[in-house]
Design a protein around this motif. Structure first.
Motif, mmCIF file in Angstrom:
data_model
loop_
_atom_site.group_PDB
_atom_site.id
_atom_site.type_symbol
_atom_site.label_atom_id
_atom_site.label_comp_id
_atom_site.label_asym_id
_atom_site.label_seq_id
_atom_site.Cartn_x
_atom_site.Cartn_y
_atom_site.Cartn_z
ATOM 1 N N SER A 86 0.833 -1.218 0.000
ATOM 2 C CA SER A 86 0.000 0.000 0.000
ATOM 3 C C SER A 86 0.856 1.251 0.000
ATOM 4 C CB SER A 86 -0.912 -0.009 1.228
ATOM 5 O OG SER A 86 -1.757 -1.138 1.217
ATOM 6 N N LEU A 87 1.916 1.226 0.807
ATOM 7 C CA LEU A 87 2.811 2.383 0.864
ATOM 8 C C LEU A 87 3.473 2.617 -0.483
ATOM 9 C CD1 LEU A 87 4.119 4.600 2.571
ATOM 10 C CD2 LEU A 87 5.880 2.935 3.241
ATOM 11 N N CYS A 88 3.914 1.530 -1.121
ATOM 12 C CA CYS A 88 4.538 1.674 -2.438
ATOM 13 C C CYS A 88 3.544 2.228 -3.465
ATOM 14 C CB CYS A 88 5.090 0.314 -2.903
ATOM 15 S SG CYS A 88 6.507 -0.271 -1.950
ATOM 16 N N PHE A 89 2.288 1.776 -3.400
ATOM 17 C CA PHE A 89 1.267 2.266 -4.339
ATOM 18 C C PHE A 89 1.013 3.753 -4.140
ATOM 19 C CE2 PHE A 89 -3.191 3.123 -5.353
ATOM 20 C CZ PHE A 89 -3.198 2.774 -6.698
ATOM 21 N N LEU A 90 0.946 4.174 -2.849
ATOM 22 C CA LEU A 90 0.723 5.585 -2.568
ATOM 23 C C LEU A 90 1.862 6.433 -3.104
ATOM 24 C CD1 LEU A 90 -0.921 7.794 -1.181
ATOM 25 C CD2 LEU A 90 0.303 7.270 0.952
ATOM 26 N N LEU A 91 3.094 5.957 -2.904
ATOM 27 C CA LEU A 91 4.248 6.690 -3.429
ATOM 28 C C LEU A 91 4.207 6.756 -4.954
ATOM 29 C CD1 LEU A 91 7.089 5.329 -1.109
ATOM 30 C CD2 LEU A 91 6.078 7.623 -1.073
ATOM 31 N N LEU A 92 3.767 5.687 -5.569
ATOM 32 C CA LEU A 92 3.675 5.659 -7.022
ATOM 33 C C LEU A 92 2.643 6.670 -7.520
ATOM 34 C CD1 LEU A 92 4.505 4.317 -9.685
ATOM 35 C CD2 LEU A 92 2.712 2.617 -9.300
ATOM 36 N N VAL A 93 1.500 6.773 -6.829
ATOM 37 C CA VAL A 93 0.467 7.751 -7.209
ATOM 38 C C VAL A 93 0.987 9.175 -7.072
ATOM 39 C CG1 VAL A 93 -1.788 8.682 -6.566
ATOM 40 C CG2 VAL A 93 -1.445 6.194 -6.688
ATOM 41 N N ILE A 94 1.661 9.431 -5.931
ATOM 42 C CA ILE A 94 2.193 10.781 -5.703
ATOM 43 C C ILE A 94 3.202 11.137 -6.775
ATOM 44 C CG2 ILE A 94 3.571 12.182 -4.129
ATOM 45 C CD1 ILE A 94 2.230 10.655 -1.821
ATOM 46 N N CYS A 95 4.091 10.211 -7.088
ATOM 47 C CA CYS A 95 5.112 10.474 -8.114
ATOM 48 C C CYS A 95 4.449 10.685 -9.487
ATOM 49 C CB CYS A 95 6.103 9.317 -8.180
ATOM 50 S SG CYS A 95 7.159 9.182 -6.707
ATOM 51 N N SER A 96 3.416 9.899 -9.761
ATOM 52 C CA SER A 96 2.725 10.051 -11.053
ATOM 53 C C SER A 96 2.066 11.419 -11.155
ATOM 54 C CB SER A 96 1.682 8.943 -11.199
ATOM 55 O OG SER A 96 2.296 7.678 -11.195
ATOM 56 N N MET A 97 1.438 11.868 -10.069
ATOM 57 C CA MET A 97 0.788 13.177 -10.088
ATOM 58 C C MET A 97 1.818 14.284 -10.273
ATOM 59 S SD MET A 97 -2.086 12.694 -7.095
ATOM 60 C CE MET A 97 -2.643 14.392 -7.317
ATOM 61 N N CYS A 98 2.950 14.176 -9.590
ATOM 62 C CA CYS A 98 4.001 15.191 -9.752
ATOM 63 C C CYS A 98 4.509 15.220 -11.183
ATOM 64 C CB CYS A 98 5.145 14.904 -8.779
ATOM 65 S SG CYS A 98 4.701 15.143 -7.034
ATOM 66 N N TRP A 99 4.685 14.034 -11.762
ATOM 67 C CA TRP A 99 5.163 13.979 -13.150
ATOM 68 C C TRP A 99 4.129 14.591 -14.088
ATOM 69 C CZ3 TRP A 99 3.026 11.585 -17.412
ATOM 70 C CH2 TRP A 99 3.828 11.523 -18.552
ATOM 71 N N TRP A 100 2.844 14.279 -13.879
ATOM 72 C CA TRP A 100 1.784 14.809 -14.747
ATOM 73 C C TRP A 100 1.707 16.320 -14.663
ATOM 74 C CZ3 TRP A 100 -2.760 17.484 -13.696
ATOM 75 C CH2 TRP A 100 -3.655 17.576 -14.760
ATOM 76 N N LYS A 101 1.816 16.861 -13.433
ATOM 77 C CA LYS A 101 1.747 18.313 -13.276
ATOM 78 C C LYS A 101 2.925 18.992 -13.960
ATOM 79 C CE LYS A 101 1.028 21.866 -9.765
ATOM 80 N NZ LYS A 101 0.844 22.145 -8.328
ATOM 81 N N ARG A 102 4.113 18.412 -13.784
ATOM 82 C CA ARG A 102 5.306 18.994 -14.432
ATOM 83 C C ARG A 102 5.162 18.934 -15.947
ATOM 84 N NH1 ARG A 102 10.441 17.364 -16.194
ATOM 85 N NH2 ARG A 102 12.057 18.901 -15.780
ATOM 86 N N ARG A 103 4.610 17.891 -16.449
ATOM 87 C CA ARG A 103 4.414 17.736 -17.889
ATOM 88 C C ARG A 103 3.442 18.768 -18.415
ATOM 89 N NH1 ARG A 103 6.640 16.553 -22.580
ATOM 90 N NH2 ARG A 103 5.155 15.694 -24.078
ATOM 91 N N GLN A 104 2.388 19.025 -17.644
ATOM 92 C CA GLN A 104 1.422 20.036 -18.057
ATOM 93 C C GLN A 104 2.056 21.415 -18.112
ATOM 94 O OE1 GLN A 104 -1.731 19.512 -19.146
ATOM 95 N NE2 GLN A 104 -1.125 17.338 -19.009
ATOM 96 N N ASN A 105 2.910 21.702 -17.153
ATOM 97 C CA ASN A 105 3.603 23.007 -17.148
ATOM 98 C C ASN A 105 4.482 23.153 -18.370
ATOM 99 O OD1 ASN A 105 2.371 23.741 -14.765
ATOM 100 N ND2 ASN A 105 4.083 23.030 -13.483
#
Length: 572
Positions: free
Chosen positions: A505-524
């Protein structure tokens, strides 16, 4: 049965040229049981080694049951909770012939049985069962046996009989001559001589060889005094020839006292209690120390044992070769009852004499269990975490009176080795796993391990046991690996599963957070590119205008330089 006594046999020991001084001192190991440090005891400053790493049990303070017991202050006792069999195992013992002696102790505590009764075995052979009342008889405060040790080890075991906890004060392993006590009917490594009695006549003092300054190759024997007031007591300071010679090295002082029959009782008789249906080796010691006897033929007597003639026309002076010279006679007798009676009957109105008597019970050594099967059971004991109450110490199959619990033994009469053909360990709360070593039990026909908590894979090597007919393993949910059981694979406890779930579960949460950060940076990045694309024409116009201005300036500057450089020729 009458045995004619060969003169040559009488003199084999006394005329031996062997000298103990020509070889090093014999091997000697003395253990003060329960002691944390080495101990020296008076009056001879005897060294007793500390008790460390030989066995289990519990060290405790000791109470000595008799005056002949070594003055040691500790013992080791073995509560039944630690198992019915407990052993001392000694390593690096040179091959040879040994006197092994065990002194018993008492635990000075009201919660303990003040007179425990238990069995003792040496190298898997039962040598002694303690008898009620032993604390009141000095010569029963220990047991002793002569054995051959051939494999570099010595194993001494104590077997509970339900009458108190075995308590051991000391153990002695003392090397003696390899030909010591070679008796008439033949000595072999397959025999053990247990000391039933050692008696010295004409004295009231109990002594050891050490007290007599005896040769150490004699093994420090204990001699119990016998003095009959109806007989005439003799004593002398005269030297005794042929006493301390190889291979038995008897102390000379043994022959310096004796008893002689009286006129009112011309015969001498000694009677002792023995275990029935056994064979006994009997050693009779003589030296003519009576000043009234000066030559051959003056004292002649017959010897019978339990009413059967054994020796006739015994003339000590004649047979030993002189007065003040040791003579030893030996015979072997079978005793059916519980009494051993030795009678010396004089001839021609004379008298009989005796200095010392030794009686040994002859015990056939037990055959041992195959070493690889013993090792396999020891590995199984460790892997399954067998409870202490099982014991499983010593040899699994011998002594036959005390086999290991759960192990079925069978003797191969061709190889004279015991092997294990069955294991019954069902419903014992076992929680370990099955080691691959179990396949070394090559003769197994049945294994019952049901009703336990054994886990892990069943070793594939069990398939090599061609004699195996029955494997019962019901109610062991953790076992796997054969048809009818679950497939082998990761087998996790509930806590382990919870831990792994949390980590996932912890690994999945970290993966979601990292994915969101990557998506936001990509949008910028994409937004920046779009803005740049919309402003591109204006930027291009400005770039061309700047380039034209720079070019114009460069051209104008060039013309000016030319005019100046050509100036002098135009003016000239």
């Amino acid at each position: 049965m009458m045995l004619k006594f060969p003169m040559l046999w009488l003199l084999v020991f006394s005329l031996s040229p062997f000298s103990s001084s020509a070889r090093p001192a014999p091997y000697a190991l003395r253990i003060s049981c329960g002691a944390r440090d080495n101990v020296h005891t008076p009056p001879t400053y005897t060294l007793w080694f500390r008790d460390f790493g030989y066995t289990g049990g519990i060290p405790y303070n000791a109470s000595r049951p008799s005056d002949i017991t070594p003055p040691l202050k500790t013992l080791r006792y073995f509560p039944l909770s630690e198992g019915p069999e407990n052993c001392y195992k000694f390593q690096s013992v040179p091959r040879g012939h040994y006197s092994v002696r065990i002194f018993f102790g008492l635990v000075p505590d009201s919660d303990f049985d003040n007179e425990p009764l238990f069995d003792i075995s040496i190298e898997g052979t039962l040598i002694y069962s303690m008898k009620s009342g032993w604390t009141k008889q000095e010569d029963q405060a220990f047991t002793e046996a002569l054995v051959f040790l051939s494999d570099g080890t010595a194993s001494i075991c104590f077997h509970s009989t339900g009458h108190g906890d075995p308590a051991i004060l000391s153990i002695e392993i003392l090397q003696v001559d390899n030909k010591a006590y070679y008796f008439v009917q033949g000595w072999s490594e397959g025999l053990i001589l247990r000391t039933a009695a050692r008696l010295t006549f004409g004295t009231s003092k109990a002594r050891f060889d050490e007290d007599y300054s005896g040769d150490h190759w004699g093994g420090d024997r204990y001699w119990s005094p016998i003095r009959n007031n109806a007989d005439h007591t003799l004593a002398t300071d005269h030297r005794i020839k042929q006493a301390s010679d190889a291979p038995n090295f008897y102390p000379e002082a043994l022959y310096q006292t004796a008893v002689v029959s009286s006129d009112s009782q011309p015969g001498l008789t000694y009677t002792m209690d023995v275990d029935p249906n056994r064979k006994y080796s009997i050693w009779l010691h003589f030296a003519e120390i009576d000043d009234r006897v000066t030559g051959i033929g003056q004292r002649v007597f017959d010897i019978s044992i339990n009413g059967h003639p054994e020796f006739q026309d015994i003339d000590v002076v004649k047979m030993s070769g002189d007065r003040y010279t040791a003579l030893v006679l030996n015979t072997t007798v079978a005793v059916n009852g519980r009494t051993l009676s030795i009678n010396l009957q004089p001839k021609n109105g004379g008298s009989a004499i005796i200095n010392t008597i030794e009686v040994f019970e002859i015990i056939a050594s037990e055959f041992k269990t195959l070493p690889e099967e013993v090792s396999a059971l020891q590995a199984l004991k460790s892997a399954l975490g067998l409870p202490h109450r099982f014991g499983w110490n010593g040899d699994p199959c011998v002594p036959q009176e005390h086999p290991w619990s759960g192990a079925d033994c069978h003797l191969n009469t061709t190889t004279n080795k015991w092997f294990i053909d069955g294991l019954g360990l069902d419903n014992q709360g076992l929680r370990g796993f099955l080691p691959t070593d179990i396949s070394n039990l090559h003769h197994l026909q049945s294994i019952n391990l049901s009703g336990n908590n054994i886990h892990g894979a069943i070793p594939s090597s069990l398939g090599t046991l061609t004699s195996l007919e029955l494997l019962t393993i019901d109610d062991n949910a953790g076992l796997c690996g054969i048809p009818g059981l679950r497939p082998c694979g990761p087998h996790l406890s509930a806590s382990a599963k919870i831990g792994i779930g949390f980590a996932v579960s912890l690994c999945f949460l970290l993966l979601v957070i990292c994915s969101m950060c990557w998506w936001k940076r990509r949008q910028n990045i994409l937004r920046a590119q779009m803005i740049a694309a919309r402003g591109a024409p204006y930027a291009k116009a400005r770039t061309h205008l700047s380039h034209d201005i720079q070019l114009s300036k460069h051209q104008n500057h060039g013309h000016s330089r030319t005019a100046v450089e050509n100036g002098p020729s135009l003016l000239s």
